[in-house]
Scaffold this motif. Sequence first.
Motif, PDB file in Angstrom:
ATOM      1  N   MET A  21       1.225  -1.210  -0.303  1.00  0.00           N
ATOM      2  CA  MET A  21      -0.104   0.035   0.282  1.00  0.00           C
ATOM      3  C   MET A  21       0.502   1.464   0.005  1.00  0.00           C
ATOM      4  O   MET A  21       1.546   1.583   0.816  1.00  0.00           O
ATOM      5  N   ALA A  22       0.811   1.659  -1.358  1.00  0.00           N
ATOM      6  CA  ALA A  22       0.882   3.363  -1.096  1.00  0.00           C
ATOM      7  C   ALA A  22       0.578   4.550  -0.024  1.00  0.00           C
ATOM      8  O   ALA A  22      -0.382   4.481  -0.795  1.00  0.00           O
ATOM      9  N   ALA A 111      -6.445   2.895  10.286  1.00  0.00           N
ATOM     10  CA  ALA A 111      -5.849   1.961  10.367  1.00  0.00           C
ATOM     11  C   ALA A 111      -6.925   1.156   9.970  1.00  0.00           C
ATOM     12  O   ALA A 111      -6.578  -0.793  10.201  1.00  0.00           O
ATOM     13  N   MET A 112      -7.964   1.318  10.094  1.00  0.00           N
ATOM     14  CA  MET A 112      -9.335   0.719   9.461  1.00  0.00           C
ATOM     15  C   MET A 112      -8.688   0.207   8.052  1.00  0.00           C
ATOM     16  O   MET A 112      -9.012  -1.184   7.867  1.00  0.00           O
ATOM     17  N   LEU A 113      -8.787   1.130   7.191  1.00  0.00           N
ATOM     18  CA  LEU A 113      -8.219   0.519   5.752  1.00  0.00           C
ATOM     19  C   LEU A 113      -6.857  -0.541   5.653  1.00  0.00           C
ATOM     20  O   LEU A 113      -6.444  -1.408   4.763  1.00  0.00           O
ATOM     21  N   ILE A 114      -5.833   0.022   6.537  1.00  0.00           N
ATOM     22  CA  ILE A 114      -4.794  -1.110   6.345  1.00  0.00           C
ATOM     23  C   ILE A 114      -5.370  -2.554   7.025  1.00  0.00           C
ATOM     24  O   ILE A 114      -4.401  -3.577   6.478  1.00  0.00           O
ATOM     25  N   ARG A 115      -5.989  -2.880   7.834  1.00  0.00           N
ATOM     26  CA  ARG A 115      -6.822  -4.078   8.418  1.00  0.00           C
ATOM     27  C   ARG A 115      -7.517  -4.598   7.249  1.00  0.00           C
ATOM     28  O   ARG A 115      -8.050  -5.969   7.613  1.00  0.00           O
ATOM     29  N   ILE A 148      -0.400   2.496  11.771  1.00  0.00           N
ATOM     30  CA  ILE A 148      -0.167   0.463  11.391  1.00  0.00           C
ATOM     31  C   ILE A 148      -0.094   0.283  12.965  1.00  0.00           C
ATOM     32  O   ILE A 148       0.185  -0.439  12.822  1.00  0.00           O
ATOM     33  N   VAL A 149       0.688   1.172  13.895  1.00  0.00           N
ATOM     34  CA  VAL A 149       0.576   0.481  15.239  1.00  0.00           C
ATOM     35  C   VAL A 149      -0.933   0.394  15.622  1.00  0.00           C
ATOM     36  O   VAL A 149      -0.883  -1.233  16.255  1.00  0.00           O
ATOM     37  N   ALA A 150      -1.981   0.532  15.572  1.00  0.00           N
ATOM     38  CA  ALA A 150      -2.929   0.540  15.535  1.00  0.00           C
ATOM     39  C   ALA A 150      -3.553  -0.623  14.705  1.00  0.00           C
ATOM     40  O   ALA A 150      -4.408  -1.046  15.464  1.00  0.00           O
ATOM     41  N   ALA A 151      -3.234  -0.899  14.090  1.00  0.00           N
ATOM     42  CA  ALA A 151      -4.006  -1.701  12.346  1.00  0.00           C
ATOM     43  C   ALA A 151      -3.266  -2.834  13.508  1.00  0.00           C
ATOM     44  O   ALA A 151      -3.518  -3.919  13.768  1.00  0.00           O
ATOM     45  N   ALA A 167      -6.651  -7.850  13.659  1.00  0.00           N
ATOM     46  CA  ALA A 167      -5.372  -7.195  14.105  1.00  0.00           C
ATOM     47  C   ALA A 167      -4.602  -7.347  12.496  1.00  0.00           C
ATOM     48  O   ALA A 167      -4.702  -9.000  12.166  1.00  0.00           O
ATOM     49  N   HIS A 168      -3.734  -6.610  12.289  1.00  0.00           N
ATOM     50  CA  HIS A 168      -3.121  -7.457  10.872  1.00  0.00           C
ATOM     51  C   HIS A 168      -1.350  -6.471  11.447  1.00  0.00           C
ATOM     52  O   HIS A 168      -1.499  -5.468  11.670  1.00  0.00           O
ATOM     53  N   ILE A 169      -0.399  -7.509  11.092  1.00  0.00           N
ATOM     54  CA  ILE A 169       0.732  -7.097  11.623  1.00  0.00           C
ATOM     55  C   ILE A 169       1.163  -6.705   9.797  1.00  0.00           C
ATOM     56  O   ILE A 169       1.586  -7.109   8.695  1.00  0.00           O
ATOM     57  N   THR A 170       1.787  -5.506   9.764  1.00  0.00           N
ATOM     58  CA  THR A 170       2.570  -4.867   8.514  1.00  0.00           C
ATOM     59  C   THR A 170       4.141  -5.402   8.521  1.00  0.00           C
ATOM     60  O   THR A 170       4.853  -4.881   9.534  1.00  0.00           O
TER      61      THR A 170
END
Length: 240
Positions: A21-22, A111-115, A148-151, A167-170
């Motif tokens: 994701m950019a 964070a929502m979209l990262i998850r 990213i931390v919140a996700a 939860a998702h780890i980048t």
Amino acid sequence: MPKGICRKGNSDEGSPPAKVMAIVAHPDDAEFACGATVARWAQMGSEVRYLVCTSGNKGSKDPQMTPHRLAEIREKEQMAAAKVLGVKEVTFLRKSDGELEAHLAFRAEVAMLIRHFQPNTVITHDPWRLYQIHPDHRATGLTVIDAIVAARDHLFFPEFLAIGLQAHITSQILLFSSDNPDFFVDISDTISLKLRALARHQSQVGRIADWKERVGKWAAASGEKAGLPMAEAFKRIPLS
Ligand SMILES: [Zn+2]
């Protein structure tokens, strides 16, 4: 190590990231900063998405231009540029250009979209670049890192779990326009695509007579730091 990817001071290497994701402040930021990397990874099989926080509705010196019309023009330009590079999807948050702030609501949206999209690699602005004067670039960089931390940790924004957003780890963050780059991508094969994509941003590059030469000089200068002919440079923050 795949040809052309150089991590200065870091010899471990894998395949190109599966999901990228950019996340940028404005239409054209991604093309200028990482367009050739995006094209290279898309060619190699990465699934690349953009999250563009504003629609660039203040980026004009035309006295007849309105913010609404400019946003429409710039979203179309962004979509066309992303298509050239092989980006799978572009999401616009449509916040007002020049007014981004690193607050909790913005962090929650990102964070929502990262998850939701679950990227392995997130590319964004380096918010700690010295004398970075653009408020949107600072605010976006800080917000993305905080998001990213919140996700990553399930106790942040617990309401996300209620709608199925686990939860998702980048795995890594790549910060562009950094004062301390340590991750360089060889863009010799994809700089032409970067230039073609940038040409789609006619409302912006049309105002700069020598934009192609400038992009070429930046690529050569970044490459020189890593012993590559042409590169895009990033500060890498590994997270897993
Ligand atoms: Zn920008």
